[in-house]
Design an enzyme around this catalytic site. Sequence first.
Site, PDB file in Angstrom:
ATOM      1  CB  SER A  91      -0.718  -0.737   0.950  1.00 41.19           C
ATOM      2  OG  SER A  91      -0.687  -0.479   2.141  1.00 41.19           O
ATOM      3  CB  THR A 193      -2.135   5.119   4.105  1.00 40.04           C
ATOM      4  OG1 THR A 193      -3.080   4.931   2.490  1.00 40.04           O
ATOM      5  CG2 THR A 193      -1.290   6.090   3.797  1.00 40.04           C
ATOM      6  CB  THR A 211      -0.812   6.311   0.411  1.00 38.46           C
ATOM      7  OG1 THR A 211      -1.412   4.729   0.011  1.00 38.46           O
ATOM      8  CG2 THR A 211      -1.500   7.318  -0.474  1.00 38.46           C
ATOM      9  NE  ARG A 221      -9.035   6.764  -4.459  1.00 36.47           N
ATOM     10  CZ  ARG A 221      -8.595   7.037  -3.486  1.00 36.47           C
ATOM     11  NH1 ARG A 221      -7.443   7.066  -3.088  1.00 36.47           N
ATOM     12  NH2 ARG A 221      -9.270   6.757  -1.559  1.00 36.47           N
ATOM     13  CB  THR A 244      -4.783   5.306   7.519  1.00 33.94           C
ATOM     14  OG1 THR A 244      -4.343   4.106   6.895  1.00 33.94           O
ATOM     15  CG2 THR A 244      -4.966   4.802   8.759  1.00 33.94           C
ATOM     16  N   GLY A 245      -7.186   5.018   5.673  1.00 35.94           N
ATOM     17  CA  GLY A 245      -8.891   4.619   5.420  1.00 35.94           C
ATOM     18  C   GLY A 245      -8.484   5.516   4.281  1.00 35.94           C
TER      19      GLY A 245
HETATM   20  C1  SD4 Z   1      -6.312   6.839   0.216  1.00 35.50           C
HETATM   21  N1  SD4 Z   1      -6.327   7.238   2.591  1.00 35.50           N
HETATM   22  O1  SD4 Z   1      -5.725   6.959  -0.922  1.00 35.50           O
HETATM   23  C2  SD4 Z   1      -5.565   5.938   1.485  1.00 35.50           C
HETATM   24  C3  SD4 Z   1      -5.801   4.933   1.099  1.00 35.50           C
HETATM   25  C4  SD4 Z   1      -5.462   4.074   2.615  1.00 35.50           C
HETATM   26  O2  SD4 Z   1      -5.455   2.460   4.217  1.00 35.50           O
HETATM   27  O3  SD4 Z   1      -4.637   4.971   3.650  1.00 35.50           O
HETATM   28  N2  SD4 Z   1      -5.833   3.199   3.378  1.00 35.50           N
HETATM   29  O4  SD4 Z   1      -7.702   6.858   0.153  1.00 35.50           O
END
Ligand code: SD4
Length: 334
Positions: A91, A193, A211, A221, A244-245
């Site tokens: 990731s 991330t 990330t 995106r 994160t997320g």
């Molecule tokens: C995103 N926040 O590109 C990042 C991905 C991520 O855990 O954090 N995944 O949306």
Amino acid sequence: MKRRKFIQSASLSGLGVVAGSAVISCAESSTSSENKPEKMVNKVSLPVVVATWNVNNATAKAWEQLQQGKSSLDAIEAGCMVEEANAEGQSVGIGGLPDRDGNVTLDACIMNKNGDYGAVVYLQNIKHPISVARRVMEDTPHVILAGKGAEKFAIESGFKPEDLLTEKSRADWEKWKEKSEYKPIINIENHDTIGMLAIDSKGDIAGGCTTSGLAYKMAGRVGDSPIIGSGLFIDNEVGGATATGLGEAVLKTVGSFLIVELMRQGKSPQEACEEAIGRIVAKNKNIEDFQVGFIAVNKKGETGAYAIHNGFWQTRYQDNKNENIPSDFYNKKS
Ligand code: SD4
């Protein structure tokens, strides 16, 4: 004991002895100081490094920089680079899972104590977007470079282009294509991330976020991670936060900026992270389908973390201890 209470008391314990670090006493109890047992006094030490997920190698690298007297900005760059170079991590950096069309596209940003900020979005073929982001901040009149322009700038600045799609990530993508079902994955391998915050021994704060974004995203995106105030925000007077997320949920609430502003108003890092998650929960009916986690640090070196679901972790290097700490979370059914 509830996990939050456990985390809070765990973070208060073991703070009595701190070798070679500045210790700041920040007791907020109404008990008189004569009667206060040592363990009730919230002593917080600097320097400190915190990062999303279980990334001890990255925090150790950042800590090493701080011990050598380097700035929090240097520590952040070096720490984030560790995960970007780790081909096993799917990731961040090399080895990151690609978009639906098989392109590995990276987002990163960095912010210093002066409130300067640099970012790259949709960067391809360059393993260290955090370093390119720093060069954008320091060497250009701009704050964000995207796509081909970011790649051109990186190559002109001496970064080596390379194929970032590893055999494992290619194979996972080929498998995914059999069904092409798009769903954000919650808590990938406890290692996702990387958002990192550091305070150096001068008390200056910096942060970074890097990330490959959501696996199998649409081509083009861009998530929250490289966007100031969403994936990261630093105010050297107050503190810092990073996320994160599911980036779409963080972007819509400008989560990291919100946390820093809440800390400015007097909330602890923990309380501020909880309120930021609360905003996301209030605005989304489908929280079962995605995860968001925040971490934060204030100027004193107090830290906080909170997520929607179970399974989020932070790594904290403080008081000469490099620890993985489970985050409290909103959805107790998870
Ligand atoms: C995103 N926040 O590109 C990042 C991905 C991520 O855990 O954090 N995944 O949306």
